[in-house]
Design a protein around this motif. Structure first.
Motif, mmCIF file in Angstrom:
data_model
loop_
_atom_site.group_PDB
_atom_site.id
_atom_site.type_symbol
_atom_site.label_atom_id
_atom_site.label_comp_id
_atom_site.label_asym_id
_atom_site.label_seq_id
_atom_site.Cartn_x
_atom_site.Cartn_y
_atom_site.Cartn_z
ATOM 1 N N VAL A 44 66.784 -35.162 -7.610
ATOM 2 C CA VAL A 44 65.980 -33.950 -7.795
ATOM 3 C C VAL A 44 66.744 -32.925 -8.629
ATOM 4 C CG1 VAL A 44 64.959 -31.981 -6.585
ATOM 5 C CG2 VAL A 44 64.569 -34.303 -5.740
ATOM 6 N N ALA A 45 68.013 -32.716 -8.328
ATOM 7 C CA ALA A 45 68.808 -31.734 -9.075
ATOM 8 C C ALA A 45 68.962 -32.144 -10.536
ATOM 9 C CB ALA A 45 70.171 -31.562 -8.417
ATOM 10 N N PHE A 46 69.210 -33.426 -10.780
ATOM 11 C CA PHE A 46 69.366 -33.923 -12.153
ATOM 12 C C PHE A 46 68.070 -33.730 -12.944
ATOM 13 C CE2 PHE A 46 69.122 -37.476 -15.222
ATOM 14 C CZ PHE A 46 70.238 -37.181 -16.004
ATOM 15 N N LEU A 47 66.960 -34.147 -12.356
ATOM 16 C CA LEU A 47 65.673 -34.032 -13.046
ATOM 17 C C LEU A 47 65.242 -32.578 -13.197
ATOM 18 C CD1 LEU A 47 63.879 -37.087 -11.457
ATOM 19 C CD2 LEU A 47 64.673 -36.873 -13.820
ATOM 20 N N ARG A 79 74.998 -32.923 -16.439
ATOM 21 C CA ARG A 79 76.242 -33.717 -16.436
ATOM 22 C C ARG A 79 76.842 -33.776 -15.037
ATOM 23 N NH1 ARG A 79 79.537 -34.537 -21.270
ATOM 24 N NH2 ARG A 79 81.233 -34.383 -19.775
ATOM 25 N N SER A 80 76.862 -32.644 -14.372
ATOM 26 C CA SER A 80 77.423 -32.579 -13.025
ATOM 27 C C SER A 80 76.640 -33.465 -12.057
ATOM 28 C CB SER A 80 77.407 -31.127 -12.545
ATOM 29 O OG SER A 80 77.816 -31.045 -11.210
ATOM 30 N N HIS A 81 75.326 -33.379 -12.118
ATOM 31 C CA HIS A 81 74.505 -34.177 -11.207
ATOM 32 C C HIS A 81 74.540 -35.663 -11.563
ATOM 33 C CE1 HIS A 81 73.299 -30.666 -9.126
ATOM 34 N NE2 HIS A 81 72.765 -30.130 -10.204
ATOM 35 N N LEU A 82 74.725 -35.969 -12.835
ATOM 36 C CA LEU A 82 74.870 -37.375 -13.218
ATOM 37 C C LEU A 82 76.150 -37.963 -12.625
ATOM 38 C CD1 LEU A 82 73.665 -39.755 -14.719
ATOM 39 C CD2 LEU A 82 74.830 -38.971 -16.788
ATOM 40 N N THR A 83 77.181 -37.149 -12.528
ATOM 41 C CA THR A 83 78.418 -37.606 -11.881
ATOM 42 C C THR A 83 78.142 -37.952 -10.420
ATOM 43 O OG1 THR A 83 79.783 -36.311 -13.361
ATOM 44 C CG2 THR A 83 80.780 -36.949 -11.260
ATOM 45 N N ARG A 84 77.370 -37.132 -9.732
ATOM 46 C CA ARG A 84 77.001 -37.437 -8.347
ATOM 47 C C ARG A 84 76.203 -38.732 -8.280
ATOM 48 N NH1 ARG A 84 73.871 -32.651 -6.030
ATOM 49 N NH2 ARG A 84 73.734 -34.005 -4.216
ATOM 50 N N LEU A 85 75.287 -38.926 -9.230
ATOM 51 C CA LEU A 85 74.499 -40.153 -9.239
ATOM 52 C C LEU A 85 75.383 -41.376 -9.447
ATOM 53 C CD1 LEU A 85 71.329 -39.046 -11.233
ATOM 54 C CD2 LEU A 85 71.492 -39.599 -8.790
ATOM 55 N N ARG A 86 76.408 -41.232 -10.257
ATOM 56 C CA ARG A 86 77.323 -42.366 -10.475
ATOM 57 C C ARG A 86 77.961 -42.824 -9.168
ATOM 58 N NH1 ARG A 86 78.621 -39.421 -15.376
ATOM 59 N NH2 ARG A 86 78.079 -40.728 -17.156
ATOM 60 N N VAL A 93 70.162 -46.925 -12.766
ATOM 61 C CA VAL A 93 69.800 -45.508 -12.686
ATOM 62 C C VAL A 93 70.770 -44.680 -13.521
ATOM 63 C CG1 VAL A 93 69.531 -43.519 -11.163
ATOM 64 C CG2 VAL A 93 68.745 -45.774 -10.418
ATOM 65 N N VAL A 94 72.045 -44.988 -13.413
ATOM 66 C CA VAL A 94 73.048 -44.244 -14.177
ATOM 67 C C VAL A 94 72.811 -44.420 -15.674
ATOM 68 C CG1 VAL A 94 75.516 -44.062 -14.705
ATOM 69 C CG2 VAL A 94 74.751 -44.305 -12.326
ATOM 70 N N THR A 95 72.516 -45.633 -16.097
ATOM 71 C CA THR A 95 72.235 -45.885 -17.517
ATOM 72 C C THR A 95 71.025 -45.081 -17.983
ATOM 73 O OG1 THR A 95 73.206 -48.092 -17.392
ATOM 74 C CG2 THR A 95 71.684 -47.672 -19.212
ATOM 75 N N ALA A 96 69.956 -45.076 -17.181
ATOM 76 C CA ALA A 96 68.772 -44.285 -17.527
ATOM 77 C C ALA A 96 69.119 -42.801 -17.590
ATOM 78 C CB ALA A 96 67.654 -44.539 -16.520
ATOM 79 N N GLY A 97 69.945 -42.346 -16.669
ATOM 80 C CA GLY A 97 70.373 -40.951 -16.676
ATOM 81 C C GLY A 97 71.208 -40.605 -17.890
ATOM 82 N N GLU A 98 72.077 -41.521 -18.295
ATOM 83 C CA GLU A 98 72.903 -41.289 -19.486
ATOM 84 C C GLU A 98 72.038 -41.201 -20.741
ATOM 85 O OE1 GLU A 98 75.555 -44.599 -19.115
ATOM 86 O OE2 GLU A 98 77.040 -43.436 -17.977
ATOM 87 N N VAL A 99 71.026 -42.054 -20.826
ATOM 88 C CA VAL A 99 70.100 -42.006 -21.965
ATOM 89 C C VAL A 99 69.410 -40.647 -21.998
ATOM 90 C CG1 VAL A 99 67.948 -42.950 -22.890
ATOM 91 C CG2 VAL A 99 69.763 -44.497 -22.143
#
Length: 141
Positions: A44-47, A79-86, A93-99
Motif C-alpha cells: 500500500v505504501a509503495f503504490l 525506493r524506501s518501500h521497495l526495500t521493505r518489499l525486497r 513482485v520486486v521485479t515488477a516494483g523495480e520496473v
C-alpha cells in the motif's frame, strides 16, 4: 505410587504437551499474520507513493521547479518501500516494483509534455502489474 498418582502424572504430562503444541502453533500463526500485515502495508505504501508521484507530475509541466521537490520526495518514498518489499515478498513482485520505479523516474525526467504523458501511461500499466504480482504473491483472487 497408586493408580490415581499415575493418572495425575499422565494428566500433567498431557497438559504440558498440549500447552507446548498450542504455543508453537499460535506463535507460528501470529508470525504469518504479522508478515502478511507487514507485506500489505509495504504494498500500500509503495503504490500510494507511486500514485502521489504521478498525480504531482500531472499537476505541473516538465521542469516545473514547484513540482520537482514533491516528485523527488515521492520517488524516495517508493525506493524506501521497495526495500521493505525486497525483504518481505517474492522476486516477481520486486521485479515488477523495480520496473515501476524506473518508469516513475522517466516520468520525473521527461522534458516534454508528450514525453511525460507517455511515461505516465507506462507507469500506470506497470502499477497494475505490481498489483497483479502482489495479489498472486499473497494468494488473493
Amino acid at each position: 505410587m497408586d493408580a490415581s498418582g499415575y493418572a495425575a502424572w499422565a494428566a500433567a504430562v498431557t497438559s504440558a504437551a498440549t500447552l507446548v503444541v498450542t504455543t508453537l502453533v499460535s506463535g507460528r500463526r501470529e508470525q504469518v499474520r504479522w508478515a502478511r500485515d507487514a507485506l500489505t502495508d509495504a504494498f500500500v505504501a509503495f503504490l500510494s507513493a507511486s500514485w502521489k508521484h504521478s498525480d504531482l507530475a500531472r499537476s505541473g509541466l516538465p521542469g516545473d521547479p514547484a513540482v520537482a521537490p514533491g516528485l523527488a520526495r515521492e520517488y524516495a518514498e517508493m525506493r524506501s518501500h521497495l526495500t521493505r518489499l525486497r525483504l518481505l515478498t517474492s522476486a516477481d513482485v520486486v521485479t515488477a516494483g523495480e520496473v515501476l520505479l524506473r518508469l516513475q523516474r522517466e516520468v520525473q525526467e521527461a522534458t516534454t509534455q508528450a514525453g511525460r504523458h507517455t511515461a505516465l501511461e507506462a507507469a500506470s500499466t506497470a502499477r497494475m502489474e505490481v498489483v497483479a504480482a502482489a495479489k498472486k504473491a499473497m494468494d488473493l483472487p
